[in-house]
Every structure is written in structure tokens, then in C-alpha cells.
Scaffold this motif. Structure first.
Motif, mmCIF file in Angstrom:
data_model
loop_
_atom_site.group_PDB
_atom_site.id
_atom_site.type_symbol
_atom_site.label_atom_id
_atom_site.label_comp_id
_atom_site.label_asym_id
_atom_site.label_seq_id
_atom_site.Cartn_x
_atom_site.Cartn_y
_atom_site.Cartn_z
ATOM 1 N N ARG A 286 -4.530 13.524 4.460
ATOM 2 C CA ARG A 286 -3.585 12.317 4.801
ATOM 3 C C ARG A 286 -3.558 11.442 3.474
ATOM 4 N N MET B 23 -7.819 0.622 -1.681
ATOM 5 C CA MET B 23 -8.719 0.334 -0.574
ATOM 6 C C MET B 23 -10.109 0.836 -0.456
ATOM 7 N N GLU C 144 -12.207 2.128 1.860
ATOM 8 C CA GLU C 144 -12.428 2.358 3.340
ATOM 9 C C GLU C 144 -13.166 3.657 3.494
ATOM 10 N N ASP D 118 -10.876 1.743 8.894
ATOM 11 C CA ASP D 118 -11.420 3.109 8.515
ATOM 12 C C ASP D 118 -12.745 3.141 8.102
ATOM 13 N N ASP E 115 0.352 5.988 3.719
ATOM 14 C CA ASP E 115 -0.785 6.158 4.270
ATOM 15 C C ASP E 115 -0.598 6.927 5.514
ATOM 16 N N ARG F 70 0.761 -1.181 0.027
ATOM 17 C CA ARG F 70 0.024 -0.183 0.070
ATOM 18 C C ARG F 70 0.971 0.977 -0.014
ATOM 19 N N ARG G 93 -11.834 6.053 15.779
ATOM 20 C CA ARG G 93 -11.063 4.514 16.077
ATOM 21 C C ARG G 93 -10.190 4.964 17.125
HETATM 22 MG MG MG Z 1 -7.148 2.453 6.737
#
Ligand code: MG
Ligand code: PEP
Length: 540
Positions: free
Chosen positions: A357, A428, A430, A454, A334, A331, A464
């Protein structure tokens, strides 16, 4: 013996000395360097970051406590720009050819001693200030928000909480377990503990006292219980539990080499999540079919400056080679929200989880993104690498990513650098937006991987990171399951495959349901691969 209770985030038993995380104990080493200019530049960049943080602090203090109390932060800024201070640091770096950290620490000592020796009480007081200001620059130079301690022997780490940037910096071979006062089950620190398969308890609250530092302790990661100075009987009981755990693991060993297949013959891929090249050993030991999520941002978190293309290339290549042809899904960066690296110089945000982000940074700072993509496309020659992009919310973002990939490929071709042309690309899932437009997104990519951590946070509007909300954070919520089902249908309708790489993938109560939805792959922490295989083989 003192017994305290928290919440388990990773099972297992740890017995050993308790060590409190002391953040301000930075060990600054003197290192000889070739390129003194580069160290001076490092210092200047760190100084700018420290200055911008001081400005933020000044504004906050101005609003919170008024001008007279806030002026200290203005004075600190002036101190950082003081020509004598800067000249002293520059001199040490240039004449002694040493690292910037050492030069700052030396300047700090020099000026603090000088101020302390003065008769004027006001000037004497400036000694503490120069230390504080230098400490702020050192925080930036050492990477992470604060320095981390060094351990001489394997210990159980205790802390109020641990940031991901701190967790990744710990010497993992010396961490027997984690115990924290706060923290939430879905935080990246909890995820890291699970990836490393280290017994961990969070939310011990005020009962976890700093005075326990250095005392004997035991943590039962199954029940979330911690014992300080456990009595003989408890140690014996814990040892027995530890042995039982090992026995369970030995039983699971028998599943190695077996297929992830249900009784009715449905097969599913079981991959593992990693954050670091050192996790690959665990992936292989647990017989995962591949790596379903390599959180590449941990490479950035471990570093005190942007990892170069060569550094990244060598890590990705090593992972791909060690996995010997098995799939490795990397990935892209992130970073942001709880995963902060100071040298990015990101602003403080009101709502960081909804902020600047992941792909948003990559698309607006193509220099950073291109360096990573170049390293990935080059490393893909050495194994079965796929690339995955986080936090996608629109088709347009994918078009922009593809445009940048085209540029990267053209540049590599022009420079005559070998790379792999046909790397599998995925995203992803999410964000609720990505679920709702998953049919359109599926036309653009080869695969989806559902980031349930997420996705749950954004769908249920539950932070979270907030431990107080753990009781409301329900990953079994029908909305989440409906979203996964919808994304799976849309992926398949467009010929893409779908996996789950969020923590929910390891939830054995849902395995049967995921199989029914047609999920093609589950990626879990390495220690969950064999329990998941066992569960799949029990399904009808
Ligand atoms: Mg995530
Ligand atoms: C997720 O969000 O589920 C995920 C796998 O990514 P991370 O936990 O790193 O945000």
C-alpha cells in the motif's frame, strides 16, 4: 415509530427519506466515443482483472467447498474467453462507436436471451451465468467494487457498510446523512462523513432493516439514534435540535478571522483535511489557515482508470489557486488496505493494512508515482503546495523518493514544462518505525505530519476497520502520546515543523497537551476548525 441505536461518528441532525444502498443496480449509459480502439482496450484490461478475480475465487472455492463446486468459476473463466462473446463486444464497440460498458451490457442481454430461448434446460441455465460474468466485467469497468445507485432527491443513505470507493461516488449534494449496520469509528467512511460534515451513525446492526427503504427517517448524529417513521413529536424535537446546532454554528462564526492563539500568546496553525476539490469551499467557509492533508487517493478512487497527469494537474492547480497562497499539503497516493481501486489490479492480501500500500506501491511502480509527482510539481507554480509521503518506515525510502523527484524535475526541464523547484517536502509519521527513527528522518524533510489513525492501529496492534475492537482502540493511550512527543522533539531538534492530521488532532480534550508538546499545526475536518480555534483560545 421505530427507534434504533448505533454509534455516532459525526454530529448533526438529518431528517428525510431513507434510501438503502443497492449495489447491483448499475445504470449503464450508452455513450458515443471517438476512439473505439481505446474502448476495446479498456474492455480487454477489465476482462483480465475479472479473470484474475475469478481465478482467486476458484482457488478459494477449491479449498473451501471442493472441486465439483468450484468448477463454476472455471466455467466462468472460459465464458469470458469465448470467441463469440468477445467478437460480439468488439463488433458493437467498433461499428456503433460506443463505450465498453454499453457493449458488455448489450452482449450480456443478447447471450442471456439466446440461452433462455433454447429447449435444453442446462443451456437455459447458462443465461444467469453470462449475466453474472458480464456483471463482473462491468464492476471493473464502472470502477469501485460495485456500482452505486443514483438518487433523485436528498436522502439519508442506509447500507450494511460503505467502502471508501463507494462513499466518494455518492452525489454528496443529495446525502443528508449516513446510517450503516456495521463499520468502525476510525474507518475512512467515518472520516469522509466527518470531512463532509454529514450526520452519520454506524453499527446499527441487524435492527436496520432493508424493508425501511423509502420510509421517512431521522438521525440524531449526536446521540447515535435513528428513528424510522418518526412521530410528530420526534420530528419537532429533531427540528429543534437541528436549529440549536445551527445556532451553535452561528456562534462559532464569530471566531472567523480571529487567530488561533492561547491566552499566553502561543500561536498554532489550524488547517483542514480534504479528499476532493469540492471540499475546498468548506475549508474556506470555516476559515482554515490552509489544507493540512489532501488525501489525493480519493481522486484515484473516484475514477475508473488511472487519473492522467493533466487531470491531476488541473485538480491540484485548482485547489492551490482557490486557497490563494495558503498552504496546501497534498499527500501522495495512499491506496491499498481499505482504499481499493480495482484498476490497480492489487492482489488480495492476508493482512492488507500491513500490505502492499501507499509509498510501497509508488516506489515499486514509478510510472504511477512519476505521473503524480509531475502533476504536483507543475501545479506548485500556481500556489503554496507542499508534498507529503505516507507510510514511511525508513530513511532509504526518502532517498529513493528524492531520486525519483530528481528524475521528474530533469524530465520536466528537458521538456520545457514549467514547475516549481523548491517545493516543501514532508512525511507522515504513522508507523512506530518512523517515530523511533524520527531524528534521522527529520534531517531529510521539512516537516512531519502525524497520522494518528494508522499510528494508533500499528502501535496498539488494533485493526482500525474492525468495529469489534472499537472498545480497545484508545487513541489517548500513553504510548501514542509519548510517540507524538518524541516525534515533536526530534522534528524540532533538526529544524523541521510538526503537525497532526489524524483524527486525534480534533480531540479537544488533548489540545492543551498538544500545545505543550510544541505541535505546530493541527489539521482537522473543516467543520472542526472553529471549535478547535475556540478551544485553543481558552487554553492558558
Ligand atoms: Mg494513514
Ligand atoms: C492517519 O493515518 O492518521 C491519516 C491521516 O491517514 P489516513 O486516515 O488516510 O490513513
Amino acid at each position: 415509530m421505530i427507534t434504533i441505536y448505533g454509534k455516532s461518528v459525526c454530529g448533526g441532525v438529518a431528517i428525510g427519506k431513507l434510501m438503502f444502498c443497492k449495489r447491483n443496480e448499475k445504470v449503464i449509459k450508452r455513450t458515443q466515443v471517438e476512439d473505439a480502439d481505446a474502448q476495446w482496450q479498456r474492455f480487454l484490461t477489465a476482462k483480465e482483472t475479472a479473470l484474475s478475480r475469478l481465478k482467486t475465487l476458484y482457488e478459494k472455492a477449491l479449498a473451501d467447498v471442493g472441486r465439483s463446486n468450484a468448477t463454476i468459476f472455471e466455467a466462468y473463466q472460459m465464458m469470458l474467453e469465448d470467441p463469440d462473446y468477445l467478437e460480439y463486444i468488439k463488433n458493437i464497440i467498433r461499428t456503433q462507436h460506443v463505450n465498453a460498458e454499453f457493449a458488455v451490457a448489450a452482449a450480456s442481454d443478447h447471450f442471456a436471451q439466446m440461452f433462455s430461448a433454447m429447449d435444453d434446460a442446462y443451456i437455459q441455465g447458462r443465461a444467469a451465468d453470462v449475466k453474472d460474468v458480464s456483471g463482473r466485467v462491468l464492476d471493473v469497468l464502472c470502477g469501485g467494487s460495485e456500482g452505486m445507485m443514483e438518487m433523485d432527491e436528498p436522502c439519508i443513505i442506509a447500507a450494511d457498510d460503505l467502502a471508501p470507493s463507494e462513499t466518494v461516488r455518492l452525489d454528496k449534494s443529495k446525502v443528508l446523512g449516513f446510517a450503516t449496520m456495521s463499520g468502525s469509528s476510525n474507518s475512512h467512511t467515518a472520516i469522509l462523513a466527518r470531512t463532509m460534515n454529514i450526520p452519520a451513525i454506524i453499527g446499527l446492526g441487524e435492527a436496520l432493516l432493508e424493508k425501511y427503504d423509502g420510509r421517512a427517517a431521522a438521525i440524531d448524529g449526536f446521540t447515535g439514534t435513528m428513528y424510522i417513521e418518526p412521530d410528530e413529536e420526534t420530528v419537532a424535537r429533531m427540528k429543534e435540535k437541528q436549529a440549536g446546532d445551527l445556532e451553535q454554528k452561528a456562534l462559532l462564526e464569530q471566531l472567523k478571522g480571529k487567530e488561533n492563539i492561547t491566552k499566553s500568546g502561543r500561536k498554532i496553525n489550524v488547517y483542514a483535511n480534504i479528499g476532493n476539490v469540492s471540499d475546498v469551499g468548506n475549508v474556506l467557509k470555516n476559515d482554515a489557515g490552509g489544507i493540512g492533508l489532501f488525501r489525493s487517493e480519493f481522486l484515484y478512487l473516484e475514477s475508473s482508470d488511472f487519473p492522467t497527469e493533466e487531470q491531476q494537474f488541473s485538480v491540484y492547480k485548482q485547489v492551490a489557486e482557490n486557497m490563494a497562497g495558503r498552504k496546501v499539503i497534498i499527500r501522495t497516493l495512499d491506496i491499498g488496505a481499505d482504499k481499493q481501486a480495482d484498476y490497480f489490479g492489487l492482489d488480495r492480501e492476508e493482512n492488507p493494512a500491513l500490505g502492499y500500500r501507499a509509498i510501497r506501491i509508488c516506489l515499486t511502480r514509478p510510472d504511477i508515482f512519476k505521473t503524480q509527482l509531475r502533476a504536483l510539481y507543475r501545479a506548485a507554480v500556481f500556489g503554496n503546495i507542499s508534498i507529503m509521503f505516507p507510510m514511511i518506515i525508513s530513511v532509504d525510502e526518502i532517498h529513493k523518493i528524492k531520486e525519483i523527484i530528481r528524475e521528474v524535475k530533469a524530465e520536466l526541464t528537458e521538456e520545457g514544462i514549467p514547475f516549481r523547484e523548491d517545493v516543501e517536502l514532508g512525511i507522515m509519521i504513522e508507523t512506530p518505525a518512523s517515530v523511533m527513527i524520527s531524528r534521522e528522518l527529520a534531517k531529510e524533510v521539512d516537516f512531519f505530519s502525524v497520522g494518528t489513525n494508522d499510528l494508533t492501529q500499528y502501535t496498539l496492534a488494533i485493526d482500525r476497520q474492525n468495529a469489534k475492537l472499537d472498545q480497545f482502540y484508545d487513541p489517548h493511550h500513553p504510548a501514542i502520546l509519548a510517540m507524538i512527543r518524541m516525534a515533536a522533539e526530534n522534528a524540532h531538534a533538526e529544524g523541521a515543523w510538526i503537525g497532526i492530521c489524524g483524527e486525534l488532532g480534533a480531540d479537544l480534550e488533548l489540545t492543551e497537551e498538544f500545545l505543550k508538546m510544541g505541535v505546530d499545526e493541527l489539521s482537522v475536518s473543516p467543520s472542526m476548525v472553529l471549535p478547535l480555534r475556540k478551544r485553543i483560545r481558552e487554553c492558558g
